[in-house]
Write a protein that holds these residues in place. Structure first.
Motif, short mmCIF file in Angstrom:
data_model
loop_
_atom_site.label_atom_id
_atom_site.label_comp_id
_atom_site.label_asym_id
_atom_site.label_seq_id
_atom_site.Cartn_x
_atom_site.Cartn_y
_atom_site.Cartn_z
N SER A 138 2.25 2.05 -3.99
CA SER A 138 0.99 2.38 -4.02
C SER A 138 1.07 3.88 -4.01
O SER A 138 1.12 4.72 -4.90
N ASN A 195 2.49 6.55 -12.68
CA ASN A 195 0.84 6.60 -12.54
C ASN A 195 0.64 6.79 -14.09
O ASN A 195 0.18 8.29 -14.09
N ASP A 209 0.89 -1.19 -0.55
CA ASP A 209 -0.43 -0.13 0.23
C ASP A 209 1.37 1.09 0.02
O ASP A 209 0.37 2.14 -0.63
#
Length: 542
Positions: free
Chosen positions: A177, A212, A174
């Protein structure tokens, strides 16, 4: 969240201080976010409200920071990133320069580094992430006030911290990310900070998209940079990616429409602009984009002019309603585009495009030109386009002339010359009006003034020659007919010159002089023919 009669100097425990801190920050966020004002509010009212909100937010942030100072050191060290962030927010609301809080932010980052050293590796990731965020916000603060070099420095430091955290073994999935998203945002802002270097900016945006690929705004921005280098295929790819990642991004559809216009796909551009309007009906830039597309189509395809007029008129009505709901200051950014749209609509009416007879078309043109000049005059003097203002008055004069209203036409031409005294078309048109009114002396003055500004202005030469030929001397008219013919070699120009020569020869009593003039005419005819055909043969040949 009042602390009590003793105020903040009284004895409060850490828990009470933390609750007071939470309340202060909550209210700071509430007041700091309260930026929305009614559209109809005056600028003074909006400025007063904004000032009050800033003061409220600043006051609560000050309370929060004071609470932090009262916390025990071991608790306070866990929140140094919050202290840095709130200090930057406080400086923003108090309209202070970033340099005022630079020492505080540096001290907080150093304290955080010391605190993290004593933690187990698994517990450090959240603090390292906070450090990267603070550096990023620090860069933002400097970029907003124009200190670009400092902003780039802090963005790069933030990027370095994000990369380090992303590569640590202890970092969870997490957190990785979150780091990827953070890296993408940092690279995006780095690109925005380096707008003067397109190559670097492109590299930063592409790097951001590696971290991203769902960042629609990065796709749109890098597409615009590719447009500047005319890498059309790459630009279109990123425009399409932007709207596929975020189909509700109004700016994405709008910029895709601008791209279509640049590659002469104007009908497709209209489709993209209309898509933007379907998402936000009051998006004025898209309305202007549609009219620009039809203007370009009408320039190359006369059959599109009728459609262009209808689109212009509908758009003017829509924009007029939108502008009427805005305060005066907010209108200014749109006034020039609005005035140019009014002018372009009038130009088509002046050319006879539109429904109705000749008189109604000219009256429509005059009305739109009057609205255009009013809008141009509302612009600040430093940004007022005097050339467009003079063109609007000149076209208004032409419309009045077509309605046989010579006095109104002359007044419009004189207004054009007030905006631009060296406007050759207006000088010549004013001369024409004086000639029609029988004042040939005044007409000659205006024609000569136009020629003084531009010695190659064929219409002024031709009209001056006509006045001289009819009222003064054919001999004096011939050089001006010749200048008009050289500058604009048309059949009419050649006929006028030839006719003047014949008149002058017919008046000569001496055969010898008449013969020499005929020989000169023969040379001129051959020279004119060569000019018209684009021959490179020299005049000496003849």
């Amino acid at each position: 969240f009042v602390a009590g009669p003793r105020g903040l100097s009284g004895a409060l425990g850490p828990l009470s201080l933390c609750r007071l801190l939470q309340g202060a920050i909550l209210w700071a966020l509430v007041w700091g976010a309260g930026t929305s004002c009614p559209l109809a509010a005056s600028e003074d009212e909006k400025a007063t409200e904004r000032y009050a909100l800033d003061q409220a937010a600043a006051g609560h942030l000050a309370v929060a920071l004071a609470c932090m100072e009262r916390l025990p050191m071991d608790v306070r060290d866990q929140h140094v990133c919050s202290i840095a962030t709130w200090s930057m927010d406080l400086a923003h609301h108090q309209q202070r320069q970033p340099s005022a809080v630079d020492p505080i932010v540096k001290e907080c980052i150093q304290a955080l580094d010391e605190y993290v050293k004593g933690l187990p590796p698994k517990e450090t990731s959240s603090y390292i992430y906070q450090k990267a965020e603070v550096l990023f916000l620090w860069g933002n603060m400097h970029r907003k006030v124009g200190t670009t070099a400092q902003s780039i420095t802090y963005y790069r430091r933030s990027s370095k911290v994000f990369r380090k955290l992303h590569g640590m073994k202890e970092t969870t999935g997490d957190m990785k990310s979150k780091c990827a998203n953070g890296m993408a945002v940092v690279q995006h802002n780095l690109a925005m900070a380096t707008v003067t270097d397109d190559t670097k900016a492109i590299d930063y945006y592409l790097e951001a998209l590696k971290w991203n690929n769902k960042q629609a705004q990065s796709h749109t921005n890098v597409a615009q940079l590719f447009e500047k280098s005319q890498a059309w295929d790459k630009a279109e790819y990123h425009h399409q990616e932007a709207i596929s990642k975020d189909p509700r991004m109004v700016e994405g559809w709008y910029h895709y429409g601008l791209f279509m216009g640049k590659v002469d796909r104007h009908l497709e551009a209209v489709t993209q602009f209309r898509k933007a309007l379907s998402l936000k009906s009051d998006f004025l830039k898209a309305h202007f984009g549609i009219t620009t597309s039809y203007q370009k189509m009408a320039a190359t395809n006369p059959a599109m002019k009728e459609m262009a007029v209808r689109v212009y008129v509908d758009t003017i009505q829509t924009i007029r309603r939108r502008l009427s709901a805005m305060p005066a200051k907010a209108q200014r950014q749109w006034l020039r585009d609005y005035a140019e749209l009014l002018y372009n609509t009038a130009t088509l009416y002046l050319a006879g495009v539109g429904s109705g007879d000749r008189s109604s078309l000219m009256l429509n043109a005059i009305q739109y030109l009057e609205d255009a000049t009013k809008s141009f005059k509302q612009l600040p003097a430093s940004t007022r386009p005097l050339d467009m203002l003079s063109y609007a008055f000149n076209n208004k004069g032409i419309a009045y002339d077509k309605l046989n209203k010579q006095a109104e036409a002359l007044a419009a031409f004189e207004s054009a010359l007030e905006s631009n005294p060296n406007f050759t078309e207006a000088l010549t048109n004013a001369g024409n009006m004086h000639k029609q009114q029988g004042d040939t002396h005044k007409a000659v003055e205006y024609y000569k003034a136009a020629i003084k500004v531009d010695s190659n202005f064929a219409e002024a030469h031709n009209n001056l020659a006509a006045v001289l030929s009819d009222y003064t001397s054919v001999k004096d008219a011939i050089p001006h007919y010749w200048s008009a013919m050289q500058t604009l070699p048309t059949n009419d120009a050649f006929y006028n010159y030839l006719h003047a020569i014949k008149r002058l020869c017919g008046w000569q009593r001496r055969h010898r002089l008449g013969l020499s003039l005929h020989l000169r005419l023969a040379w001129d005819i051959e020279y004119f023919r060569q000019v018209a055909e684009g021959s490179t043969r020299s005049a000496a040949t003849y």
